[in-house]
Design an enzyme around this catalytic site. Structure first.
Site, short mmCIF file in Angstrom:
data_model
loop_
_atom_site.label_atom_id
_atom_site.label_comp_id
_atom_site.label_asym_id
_atom_site.label_seq_id
_atom_site.Cartn_x
_atom_site.Cartn_y
_atom_site.Cartn_z
N GLU A 144 40.29 40.89 38.64
CA GLU A 144 39.60 40.60 39.91
C GLU A 144 38.30 39.82 39.71
O GLU A 144 37.21 40.29 40.03
CB GLU A 144 39.35 41.90 40.68
CG GLU A 144 40.64 42.54 41.14
CD GLU A 144 40.44 43.68 42.13
OE1 GLU A 144 39.35 44.27 42.17
OE2 GLU A 144 41.40 43.98 42.88
N GLU B 219 48.70 45.18 42.11
CA GLU B 219 48.18 46.53 42.39
C GLU B 219 48.43 46.86 43.85
O GLU B 219 48.34 46.00 44.72
CB GLU B 219 46.67 46.60 42.17
CG GLU B 219 46.19 46.53 40.75
CD GLU B 219 44.66 46.60 40.69
OE1 GLU B 219 44.03 47.22 41.56
OE2 GLU B 219 44.10 45.99 39.76
C1 GLA Z 1 40.87 47.15 42.20
C2 GLA Z 1 40.74 47.14 40.69
C3 GLA Z 1 41.25 48.39 40.04
C4 GLA Z 1 40.87 49.61 40.85
C5 GLA Z 1 41.40 49.46 42.25
C6 GLA Z 1 41.16 50.67 43.12
O1 GLA Z 1 41.97 46.54 42.68
O2 GLA Z 1 41.37 46.03 40.09
O3 GLA Z 1 40.71 48.47 38.74
O4 GLA Z 1 39.48 49.75 40.86
O5 GLA Z 1 40.76 48.37 42.84
O6 GLA Z 1 41.68 50.48 44.40
#
Ligand code: GLA
Ligand code: ZN
Length: 684
Positions: free
Chosen positions: A158, A315
């Protein structure tokens, strides 16, 4: 019929089901790591994302590497049929690194260097950080790239944010020198004679700050472009490090939803082999369940459009999201439906954060496939396993299949930046993404595919292009739109379109080609901004629609410009609210105000049937339901998703067969609340 895209990797040409796995938190509990594998198998998990936050366990001291634990995890997973998406660990640095090289810590826009802490907050410029990252990335690649279980690089995590340190200021100035060549050119492009802000030396240039410059919009735009450039440059250095060892492993980086628009994701696409993103919708909000479904589908479609190929849902949460204002449980069925919706819009995976819930730290209440209870005997685990079984079945039929679109909606990040910094015509809010969603909703619901592209993308393959509130025409944009219409395309523009160029300098003149006046057949003389409680109205096709935010006062300039509707109120009553102009082989509609979803639903229903845009199927779509499809050379699979709580009944105009059950449907199809059906036209 459609096509099949090349598999992500020959090592495992199937849909992925898995997620972020953090065994480094459990290295002193081998029995837990052992049990994880058993539970993964029960949950039909075929991949994990490993090492995202492992740097301190991989290099506990400078140049001291401890890879043994990772060796055994990757081996053990592979022996159990589970593949590894290996992360580069740059998203979170070890303490020693920040202590020895304090320049890796970010400086904020107020000039404060931050302490060590949190994550995703390093300086993208600092040579020391780039070098330490290059070293660990190279070590990882040398050790694992040839492992048969390693299928994909997960570059960092991210990417986001910005750094205002002296190194970044210098890099910004160099980037500007490269772009403009001379200060004269920069001063003119940024209109710095305004308020006497003319730069006389490159060293005077400083990033925008609430303690300094925010009034020069060209500076602010270029800063955002530079931040994207510098982040991509950092990412490219990471990609180069791993590809230097083995160019065959594909790379991705996990993006966030489109509202995290501090970075221009469209500029990232060409550097990645596959697009992936992290989706955390707020389900079950009162009166907004369909809005949530529609909203996340926009981002899925955008992620697919970035490279016009299947993407990964890197994710999503198996249950609750602990950073939401309220950690709402997903009702039974919601989890599977949420993953299926990604597949329906072109994903080839369903992956989660996280596989095992951490025991401490700020994410201990974020749900996971394996909760603190450590068992398969939970509602969440069972629904994840059920999702895994479904993905296995879908993979056989749909893996790599296509999601072709005849319609594109322009969603331009630079335009969003420019709109956000506008002072006037409405500082109380111009809802760019809301406008996009209102335009999209009809297509989303009725199974008409939409790509989301920005101004740099080719439009020539589309039949319909919608440009909601495209305030900024980046270089070449008006010519691109003109050509599209001239060649027979249908263009929709809405209010506050074609006002400024890519430096945020307003176009001069009355009706000009730069502003697309020839194509639209009109020019905009004035814009009225409406108070939040205020509306105007127009009547179109026998119905009255409310108008909000902005009302343009437009003057037709071409005799081909038809006025389809006029304002009902105020001193501009009777003046055009909706127009259509024939131009070349095509036509361009302009909506002079901001309308709501009710208008766009009706408008696109008429237009889509006039244009005979391809649909998933011909049927009346009940409330809460959305249609879409995927296709390959031989088959078309229609996704009927019901985001509502009550069963929905669809009338069928031919016979279909259910992909999962093989059941035939002849006259109608009933889909339960929070459920779905995937059907294909029966052959006889
Ligand atoms: C983000 C991060 C993860 C985690 C999630 C929790 O997407 O990439 O490491 O912190 O949020 O929702
Ligand atoms: Zn910096």
């Amino acid at each position: 019929m459609g096509k099949t895209h090349k598999p992500l990797t020959p090592k495992f040409p199937h849909m992925l089901h898995g997620g972020d796995y953090n065994p480094e938190q459990w290295l002193d509990a081998p029995e837990i790591l052992e049990k994880d594998i058993e539970l993964f198998r029960q949950a039909h998990i075929n991949c994990v994302s490993l090492g995202i936050f492992s740097w301190a366990n991989l290099e506990p001291q400078k140049d001291v590497y401890t890879f043994d634990w990772m060796d055994s995890i990757i081996d053990r997973l592979y022996k159990n049929g589970i593949y590894t998406i290996l992360a580069t660990p740059s998203a979170a640095r070890p303490q020693w690194l920040a202590q020895e090289y304090p320049e890796v810590l970010r400086v904020d826009s107020q000039g404060r260097r931050h302490f060590f802490g949190e994550r995703h907050n390093h300086c993208y410029t600092a040579p020391a950080y780039r070098e330490r990252v290059r070293q660990i990335d190279t070590m990882l690649a040398k050790r694992y790239a040839s492992h048969p279980g390693v299928i994909l690089w997960h570059i960092s995590n991210e990417f986001g944010g910005e750094c205002h340190c002296p190194l970044c200021q210098q890099a910004f100035r160099e980037w500007l020198k490269d772009k403009y060549g001379t200060l004269d050119k920069l001063n003119h492009s940024w209109w710095t004679s305004f308020w006497s802000h003319t730069y006389t030396d490159w060293s005077q240039i400083h990033s925008p700050s609430e303690m300094g410059e925010t009034s020069i919009h060209g500076l602010a735009l270029d800063w955002r472009r530079f931040v994207t450039h510098q982040t991509i440059d950092f990412m490219k250095a990471e990609i180069a490090a791993v590809k230097a060892v083995d160019p065959t492993i594909p790379v991705t980086t996990n993006m966030m939803e489109m509202h995290a628009d501090e970075l221009n994701y469209f500029a990232f696409a060409e550097h990645l082999d596959v697009i992936s993103w992290d989706n955390y919708p707020c389900w079950h909000m009162p009166n907004w369940q369909e809005g949530t479904a529609c909203q996340q589908s926009i981002t899925h479609d955008m992620m697919r459009s970035l490279k016009h190929q299947p993407f990964l849902l890197m994710e999503s949460t198996p249950g609750t999201t602990n950073w939401h204002g309220v950690s709402k449980l997903k009702k039974p069925g919601m989890h599977t439906l949420s993953v299926v919706n990604a597949i329906a819009h072109g994903a080839d995976s369903g992956q989660y954060f996280q596989l095992r819930q951490s025991r401490g730290g700020c994410e201990k209440f974020h749900s996971a496939v394996i909760s603190h209870a450590g068992t398969a005997n939970t509602r969440t685990f069972r629904e994840v396993a059920q999702t895994g079984r479904i993905l296995e079945a879908l993979s056989e039929k749909l893996y790599g299949s296509d999601t072709p679109a005849e319609t594109a909606i322009l969603m331009d990040t630079e335009n969003k930046w420019a709109l956000s910094q506008c002072r006037g015509p409405r500082n109380d809010g111009l809802d760019y993404y809301g406008n996009i969603r209102n335009n999209y909703h009809y297509f989303w619901k009725n199974g008409i595919h939409v790509d989301f592209v920005d101004s740099t993308y080719d439009l020539s393959g589309y039949r319909l292009v919608i440009a909601p509130m495209l305030y900024m025409f980046r270089r070449g944009m008006s010519e691109k739109l003109r050509q599209f219409v001239r060649d027979g395309g249908t263009l929709i523009t809405t209010c506050f379109t074609g006002v400024a160029d890519e430096n945020d300098l307003c176009f001069l003149g009355e009706a000009t080609e730069e502003k697309l006046s020839d194509v639209l057949g009109l020019w905009i003389e004035e814009v009225d901004a409406l108070y939040s409680h205020e509306t105007n109205r127009m009547v179109w096709d026998g119905k009255t629609y409310s108008l909000y935010e902005l009302c343009e006062i437009a003057r037709p300039t071409a005799c081909t410009c038809e006025i389809l509707s006029t304002y009902e109120e105020d001193f501009y009553r009777g003046m055009p609210a909706l127009t259509r102009n024939r131009f070349g082989q095509g036509e361009a509609y302009h909506l002079c105000a901001t309308a709501g979803q009710d208008f766009f639903d009706a408008f696109y229903e008429k237009l889509a049937s006039e244009m005979k845009l391809e649909r998933a199927m011909q049927t009346a779509v009940p409330a809460g339901v959305s249609l879409t499809w995927r296709e390959n050379e031989t088959q078309k699979w229609i996704f009927v998703q019901n985001f509502g709580d009550a069963p929905a009944n669809l009338t069928l105009n031919q016979s279909y067969t259910d992909l999962l059950t093989g059941e035939p449907y002849r006259k109608n199809l009933v889909v339960d609340g929070l459920s779905f059906a995937i059907i294909t036209p029966s052959s006889s």
